[in-house]
Each structure stands twice: as structure tokens, then as C-alpha cells.
Design an enzyme around this catalytic site. Structure first.
Site, PDB file in Angstrom:
ATOM      1  N   ASP A 142       0.920  -1.411  -0.122  1.00 39.61           N
ATOM      2  CA  ASP A 142      -0.351   0.150  -0.008  1.00 39.61           C
ATOM      3  C   ASP A 142       0.942   1.295  -0.171  1.00 39.61           C
ATOM      4  O   ASP A 142       1.883   1.115   0.229  1.00 39.61           O
ATOM      5  CB  ASP A 142      -0.789  -0.186   1.271  1.00 39.61           C
ATOM      6  CG  ASP A 142       0.021   0.180   2.613  1.00 39.61           C
ATOM      7  OD1 ASP A 142       0.720  -1.033   2.802  1.00 39.61           O
ATOM      8  OD2 ASP A 142      -0.226   0.482   3.093  1.00 39.61           O
ATOM      9  N   GLU A 143       0.130   2.579  -0.368  1.00 40.98           N
ATOM     10  CA  GLU A 143       1.036   3.804  -0.288  1.00 40.98           C
ATOM     11  C   GLU A 143       1.805   3.945  -0.443  1.00 40.98           C
ATOM     12  O   GLU A 143       2.886   5.034   0.331  1.00 40.98           O
ATOM     13  CB  GLU A 143       0.950   4.231   1.251  1.00 40.98           C
ATOM     14  CG  GLU A 143      -1.002   4.521   1.741  1.00 40.98           C
ATOM     15  CD  GLU A 143      -1.049   4.885   3.115  1.00 40.98           C
ATOM     16  OE1 GLU A 143      -2.068   5.297   3.450  1.00 40.98           O
ATOM     17  OE2 GLU A 143       0.298   4.146   4.001  1.00 40.98           O
TER      18      GLU A 143
END
Length: 857
Positions: free
Chosen positions: A541-542
Site C-alpha cells: 500500500d501507499e
């Protein structure tokens, strides 16, 4: 005249030295100077305004002009680089910021104060938005922490939140009122207005079974009972024996079923006799429990089912040890709603120790949760020993003040400058194997997460240090074996958490050697525990936008690898490589939702992964952001989805809108236990209640502005999972109070589908069921947790004064309330409305020896 020259030279030399602070002066200044943060205003066209105040009560003055001392402070809200009050303020990395004196600095005299205004990147409405352990440092000397910030009591270094512009958020109408004793009293009226039966609450099994039939009569469970069990249930029988010893004070005779019992018996079986006839659902993890005068029968569809049956039996016992317990004659037939009933625990940000993890596993088991997702790595820490790569824990598991990061990671999240600071540490291989065994004995699968290619700064920096050490020793090939960064990469990016160097370089062959090495060592730990690693969670993620855009290694990859034409292809390329490695080792792959998507709406092609199972944690359901349908998009595309939604299932958010409540509030202004209880896994869009600002959502499609996809493959929704992220959670007590009692409500929804659930939920029925659940928490479940040594959050009471009479109530009917009219010096039990003559009264909730924070009226 020579002595005059020497004297003048000496005076000039001493004058020069006076401009630089000694170690003792640093220590005295930090000890005697008060360092305080304060929010000036979250409102205004120029954004958020905050300040740092230095009140010098020490005997040491900061000299005027440019100097080599530096003050460092932690701020999770990034502060723009600026110069103010003669001090240059710069962002260092992550949450670490630096103040350094310029030639214009006027100095700070003894008994003087200095105010340093600054502009954080977003609103700050909570004490825990500020981090402890600011410090002062000079090159070559030891950093010294400002004494008033070296505490977990944030009020010691944060000015009070009192005015609306401090309590409410910026740039949008903040429609969530700040909780007060009167507003709580009004909110609690609904749950307290429902007729409740304390005897019914005492007999409630949580999570609620599918079918319970309580019959006439009672049975006395005492030391005269024996335990008999099918041979395959030896572990379950020993667990029951140990728990009953805690309750009864004696160890019941427990033997395999071929040894006849001489009296009353608790029998543990798996599919004994005609299972269907005996009320045992054939679904995995199901059980049938019957209590009669001389026999307690627990018959599971499998070992897990038998274990859950004995947990239901144990849940009928009060928290207090006794020589005997009165149990009702009853039958229970039960089966879980979801196969995945999980809890995610981030100790990457802050490590809290093995004991917290073991207590979490025990509480998960009591409430029939079966998946523990351990977030083992982060930008701020690597928390598991990997044989052969000691730098991961020697350096990556510790934060301190070392700008070179050759001995530790750069300090973050209020740890301060010392390796002994909060949040440091890791699981040894022996610790992790112990955790695995402990969990397996309680039918909990541990899913390890190694977060990458983003959120990987701890690994990147540890392998950089390894590279430099081996290169200096002339071992170039060995140095490059597990390198995670391209030394020639000049890519520019900044992540949500304000890092500029936390992405693993996905174009290096050494990256995949590293991933395979970690997978291998994890598999060995599971094997040593007598288990098999089933799932590897890669995070995903991210990832910082801009990663790899100026990497020569990636340019070379584009030229040599077909199907990888540019930067946009790199994330799916990385996931495919990791998927292939995990598949080769017989592992399922898991990741956070955005790690499996090209963009907000389009998932990676599931067919490119050969793994039999690829799982996605769907977390981003901020309704107005328009991506809350990702869970359904992923499920429809063939991914197996774990509902992990931030608005209802993130336990790092506050329990109520109040500055004294811990946690972030980016997804929801608050998430109390009732909100978790009200989550509906089978009706995703029906959970859309409020926007982040607090506006009621009447029509979700109108809010999003497009049609929302329907769920076409419900079989791909595995279940639900609670999450606790720990940026603001530095201690064991803090992490437990954030998890409990929300975990109990999570377990209720993961196991039991309520009648009130639906696309249009029956809110009256839900409130009635919540009232009964909340009463059971107060009467039985919270005392059981406290007896097990668990710290938990108690809701502060509500209260009003009407016609000179104090009236109080609680969100959990049955929870004790206390009040004080002498500023907390003494406390009295509140049992009914009482006349009040004092101008000020404090109130708090109590369960056993544990109390809530106090609230004033």
C-alpha cells in the site's frame, strides 16, 4: 606586555567557547526549559496555525547568532520549511523536524520565553496529535531530552484545547460536536431507556450463537467434575483444564475417553455419534454444546469447533474465581458467519513486547477470532529476527539519534534520541516460534506481513548499512546480494507519512533475493513451530508517487524486460515477481487493496498471478472519496477479500470526539464500540452513515456521482478484520486500551449475523440488541478481561445537573459510576440521582480496579 597578549588571547578564546554549549549546559537547559506545543487555530484562509514555546527556567542561556546546536521535535503533521524568530525550521524525515539558529537569532536569556509559530499540514484537535521527547543536540555531544516532554502525559507539553478553533477541524464544516458530560448523557438515554435483565446478560454468550435453548434447572460445576476427550482433542482438553483450574482453583481430572469417568463429566468430542442428529452443523468450526445434570457435552465438527464450544462453556462463568458455579441447563447449536475473523496488529510503528501479543491471542481465542495479521515491518521498524540478516533488527528494530543511520533508524514517533526510547524492539526467532505455537493451540492462524515496496524504510536503511559495511570489507558481491536501493537513484517523492526514501527499488535483482530469503526464514520458523506457513502478506500500500522515476536500474529494466515499458508497469511487475516467489513456495499471497490496483478503480489482472489464492484487505471506504466499492471490485475480479474498512474497523481512531481521546481521525471522527457492533459485512453500502465532516449520507451514489458496482461473487468475501495502527500508540497499556473492548464487538459481527442487518437495517431492533450487548460487556466481559490482566477503555459517563440534582448514566448499562466534588481527592459511588451543592463535579466510570478518564460538569 606578553602577558597582556596571552590574557587577551585567552579571553577571546573563552568568548568563542561560550558560544558553544557544553554537555552539562545542554543537560541543564533541557532539564530546566519547558518545551510546549499549542494549537493557535485550525481555522482561517492561511491554514492551520500552531506554535512551540520555549520557557527558559534553566541557568543556561542560548547564545545569539548562528550556532551548531539544534532542537529536534516530532510532528506527524509535516511543517513547511521556513525561518521564524531567527530559527530555521526544516523537515528532516518522517515526523522529525529541526530548529537551528541563524545569524539573526536573538538568543534566549535565562527566565525568558520564545514563541515559534509554525503551520502544520492539517488540523490538530487532539493531544495525541503531538509527540513527546523533543531534544537538543550538538555535534559530538549526547542529545538531551526536554524533561517536560519525556512523558506519556501529553498535557505536560501540549497547551489545553479549549476554544472552538482549537477543537474543530479546518477548511470544512466540522459537524461532530465535542463530547461533553451533558452530550453523553443525552446520547446514553437511548440505551439506558431499554428494559434490561442482568440475569440474561450474565448468561449471554459472546459472540452470540445461532441457537440457544435454556431449559429449566441449574447445574453446579465444581471440583467433582472430570474431563474426558477424544484423543485428537488433547490440546483442547488441556486448555479447558487450565482455564477451569484458574476458575475453580483445582485441576480437574482430564483423561482420554477410553478411561471411564467415575462421576459427572465434561466430554469433548468431534462428530461423535450422528453429528447431524446431535445438532452439529457440518460447516467447519461449528459445535454443539449441551449442559445437563451430570454431563456437559461439547461436540465439534472439527477440533476448532470443539475449542469454540468450550469457549462458550467458559463464557458462562463469572470473572471471579469460586469453588463452584451455577450453570443453566441448556443446548447451543452454533456455526460461524465468516471463515475469516481477524485482527490486524501493527507493531512496526511502535513495538510493545511479546506479552501484549500473547494476551491479544488469548482474548481473540475467547471470542472465537481465528486470524492474527501481524504487521511486522514498517518505515519505523523491522520487528522480527531474520537469521543471516542481523542488520534488520540490530539497526532496523531501533530508533535513536544517528543521522548516518549506521547504528539505528532515525528517531520517529516520539521515541526521542535513545535506543532505550519507546517503541523499540523486536521478536527473536524464539519469541516468534512461541507466538506461533501459542496461537495454533488456540486455533488462530498467524499471517505475517512484510510491507513492501512502500512502507519499507526500515528494511532499506538496514540493508544500506549492511551494504556499506561489507563494501568497506572488500566484499562487493556479498554487499550487493540483498541491497534494496539503487545508489544512483535520484527519484523525488514524498509519502503520506512524509518519507522521501522508503521505497524498495523493484528493478534490482537483489530485491527479489531479499524477498525470497525472508520468505524462506519465515517458513523455517513455522516449521520449527510444527506448522506450515500458508499466507505471505506483502503489504503493497501507499507507494510514494514518483518512486523509481529516476532510477538507472529501472531504465535498464525497461530496455531489457518485455512487458515493463515504464514506471506505471513497475508496481504490477513487483507484485507479479513476489507472487511467483510465494507461489513457488506453496504460499497464498495477500496485500492491501491499493497494492493490487493500477488506479482507484482498476484491479490488476488476477490471471497474471499463478497463486491459487490472492487476498486483498479492503480498507479505504471514505465514502466521499469514491473508492469504497473496491471491496466489491476486487471480489468480482477474482480476489478473495477481507473487509478491513477504516470507518468502522480501525481501532487506532478515537472512541469519541474529544481532545483527550487517543488516535487519528482521518477516516472517521471517532469509532466507538457501538459503531463496530453496527458494522454490516453483508451490506457494504448500508454502512455509509456519515462523511468525514459529519454530514449524514442520504444517497451514496449521489455523493459519489456514479453507479456503485454490486457484489457478483459473494463467495470471495472471506470475512472481516479489525485493525490497530500504532503511530500514536507507544506503550503496551495504550495499545490494549485502543483494542479493547472494540475487539469484542468485532468478534460479534464476524461470528453472528444479526436479524436487524440489511440494506435498510432495523435501527430500533439494532439499538435493543446493542443495549443487551453493552450490558453484558459491563456485567461480565469487561471484568473477565480485567481479571486476565488486560487494560481496556471505559467510556466516561454522561451527566447533567437538573434543579440542583446530579443525574448520570453510562454507555454500558451496569458499569459503575463515581463522582467527586473535591477535584478528585475522594470519590463516591453514584447509584441514583443525588442533590449537588458543589460548583464543580467530576465523574468517571469504574470496572473493578480500572477507571475511565474523568469528565467535568
Amino acid at each position: 606586555m606578553r602577558w597582556v597578549v596571552f590574557l587577551l588571547a585567552g579571553l577571546l578564546s573563552n568568548a568563542g567557547l561560550a558560544q558553544s554549549l557544553s554537555q552539562q549546559q545542554l543537560a541543564d537547559f533541557a532539564e530546566g526549559t519547558e518545551f510546549r506545543f499549542g494549537v493557535v487555530s485550525n481555522f482561517g484562509k492561511d491554514g492551520v496555525k500552531a506554535k512551540i514555546t520555549l520557557s527558559n527556567q534553566s541557568s543556561v542561556a542560548l547564545p545569539k547568532g548562528k550556532n551548531d546546536w539544534r532542537i529536534y521535535f516530532h510532528s506527524v503533521r509535516k511543517v513547511a520549511d521556513t525561518t521564524v524568530a531567527g530559527l530555521m525550521l526544516v523537515h528532516v524525515q518522517g515526523d522529525l523536524h529541526q530548529l537551528s539558529p541563524t545569524a539573526e537569532f536573538a538568543g534566549l536569556a535565562v527566565k525568558a520565553s520564545l514563541e515559534i509559530p509554525y503551520s502544520p499540514s492539517s488540523s490538530m484537535v487532539s493531544y495525541t496529535d503531538f509527540m513527546p521527547r523533543a531534544f537538543i543536540h550538538r555535534p559530538g555531544l549526547q542529545a538531551e531530552v526536554f524533561a517536560n516532554t519525556d512523558t506519556e502525559d501529553t498535557r505536560q507539553f501540549v497547551e489545553a484545547f479549549e476554544r472552538p478553533e482549537q477543537l474543530l477541524r479546518h477548511n470544512e464544516p466540522d459537524l461532530f460536536p465535542i463530547a461533553t458530560a451533558p452530550s453523553r448523557y443525552e446520547a446514553n438515554q437511548a440505551v439506558n431507556g431499554i428494559p434490561l435483565d442482568s440475569s440474561e446478560a450474565a448468561l449471554r454468550i459472546i459472540p452470540k450463537p445461532q441457537d440457544v435453548k435454556i431449559q429449566r434447572g441449574n447445574v453446579s460445576l465444581n471440583a467433582g467434575w472430570q474431563i474426558r476427550y477424544a484423543g485428537r482433542l488433547t490440546g483442547e482438553a488441556k486448555y479447558l483444564q487450565a482455564r477451569l483450574k484458574d476458575a475453580l482453583g483445582v485441576e480437574l481430572d482430564a483423561q482420554a475417553q477410553h478411561v471411564a469417568a467415575s462421576g459427572k463429566v465434561i466430554e469433548l468430542q468431534v462428530n461423535a455419534g450422528d453429528a447431524k442428529k446431535n445438532g452439529v452443523p457440518q460447516r467447519a468450526e461449528s459445535y454443539h454444546l449441551s449442559i445437563t445434570a451430570d454431563k456437559i457435552l461439547i461436540n465439534g465438527s472439527d477440533n476448532a469447533g470443539a475449542f469454540y464450544g468450550l469457549q462458550s462453556l467458559l463464557s458462562l462463568l463469572p470473572a471471579e474465581p469460586a469453588k463452584s458455579y451455577s450453570l443453566p441447563v441448556l443446548t447451543v447449536s452454533d456455526s460461524p458467519r465468516a471463515g475469516w475473523r481477524g485482527m490486524h496488529y501493527d507493531m512496526g510503528r511502535n513495538f510493545h513486547g511479546k506479552d501484549v501479543t500473547l494476551r491479544l491471542i488469548e482474548q481473540m481465542a475467547r471470542y472465537k477470532l481465528n486470524k492474527l495479521h501481524l504487521h511486522l515491518t514498517e518505515d519505523e521498524g523491522w520487528r522480527i529476527e531474520i537469521p543471516g540478516l542481523p542488520e534488520l533488527t540490530d539497526i532496523g528494530a531501533f530508533r535513536c539519534f544517528d543521522l548516518s543511520e549506521q547504528t539505528c533508524l532515525l528517531t520517529q514517533l516520539g521515541t526521542g534520541p535513545s535506543k532505550t526510547g519507546s517503541g523499540n524492539g523486536y521478536y527473536s526467532t524464539e519469541d516468534f516460534i512461541e507466538i506461533l505455537k501459542y496461537a495454533a493451540a488456540r486455533h488462530i492462524e498467524v499471517i505475517p506481513e512484510i510491507d513492501m515496496p512502500g512502507h519499507a524504510r526500515a528494511a532499506v536503511k538496514a540493508m544500506d548499512a549492511r551494504y556499506k559495511k561489507l563494501l568497506a570489507a572488500g566484499k562487493k558481491a556479498q554487499a550487493e546480494q540483498y541491497l534494496l536501493s539503487d545508489p544512483q537513484d535520484t527519484s523525488k517523492y514524498i509519502t503520506v507519512q512524509n518519507y522521501t526514501d522508503n521505497s524498495i527499488n523493484v528493478c534490482l535483482p537483489s530485491t527479489y533475493a531479499f524477498v525470497d530469503k525472508v520468505m524462506y526464514e519465515l517458513q523455517q520458523m513455522y516449521r520449527k513451530a510444527g506448522l506450515k506457513l500458508e499466507t505471505f502478506h506483502m503489504g503493497g500500500d501507499e507507494v510514494g508517487a514518483g518512486s523509481w522515476t529516476a532510477s538507472p536500474a529501472c531504465e535498464a529494466l525497461f530496455a531489457s524486460e518485455s512487458g515493463v515499458a515504464g514506471v506505471a508497469d513497475l508496481k504490477p511487475y513487483f507484485v507479479s515477481r513476489v507472487a511467483a516467489l510465494s507461489n513457488q513456495r506453496g504460499l497464498a499471497l495477500a496485500g492491501w487493496e491499493d497494492g493490487l490496483m493500477y488506479d482507484p478503480n482498476n484491479t490488476f489482472n488476477r490471471a497474471q498471478f499463478n497463486n491459487k489464492r490472492v487476498m486483498a484487505n479492503a480498507w479505504d471506504n471514505i465514502w466521499e472519496w469514491g473508492v469504497a466499492d473496491r471491496a466489491y471490485r476486487l471480489a468480482n475480479a477474482g480476489y478473495e477479500v477481507i473487509l478491513s474498512h477504516a470507518t468502522h474497523l480501525y481501532f487506532d481512531h478515537p472512541y469519541e470526539a474529544h481532545p483527550e481521546e487517543r488516535g487519528y481521525y482521518w477516516a472517521a471522527r471517532y469509532t466507538d464500540t457501538a459503531k463496530v457492533f453496527g458494522y454490516m459485512p453483508d451490506n457494504l453500502y448500508a454502512n455509509a452513515d456519515k462523511t468525514r465532516a459529519g454530514a449524514t449520507i442520504e444517497n451514496l451514489e449521489a455523493l459519489v456521482g456514479r453507479e456503485l458496482p454490486r457484489l457478483e461473487k459473494p463467495e470471495n468475501i472471506l470475512g472481516i478484520q479489525g485493525q490497530v495502527w500504532t503511530e500514536t500508540i507507544r506503550t503496551a497499556e495504550q495499545v490494549e486500551t485502543m483494542i479493547y473492548p472494540r475487539l469484542i464487538a468485532l468478534a460479534e459481527r464476524a461470528w453472528h449475523k444479526a436479524e436487524w442487518e440489511g440494506d435498510k437495517p432495523d435501527m430500533v431492533q439494532r439499538q435493543q440488541e446493542w443495549a443487551k450487548f453493552a450490558q453484558a460487556l459491563a456485567i461480565k466481559e469487561l471484568p473477565r478481561m480485567i481479571a486476565a490482566g488486560v487494560k481496556l477503555h471505559l467510556p466516561p459517563p454522561g451527566a447533567v445537573v437538573q434543579n440542583g440534582t446530579l443525574r448520570a448514566n453510562t454507555a454500558f448499562p451496569g458499569l459503575a459510576i463515581e463522582y467527586s466534588v473535591d477535584a478528585g481527592e475522594t470519590w463516591k459511588a453514584y447509584e441514583k440521582p443525588v442533590p449537588l451543592t458543589a460548583d464543580m463535579v467530576l465523574l468517571r466510570s469504574r470496572s473493578g480496579e480500572m477507571v475511565s478518564r474523568s469528565t467535568g460538569l
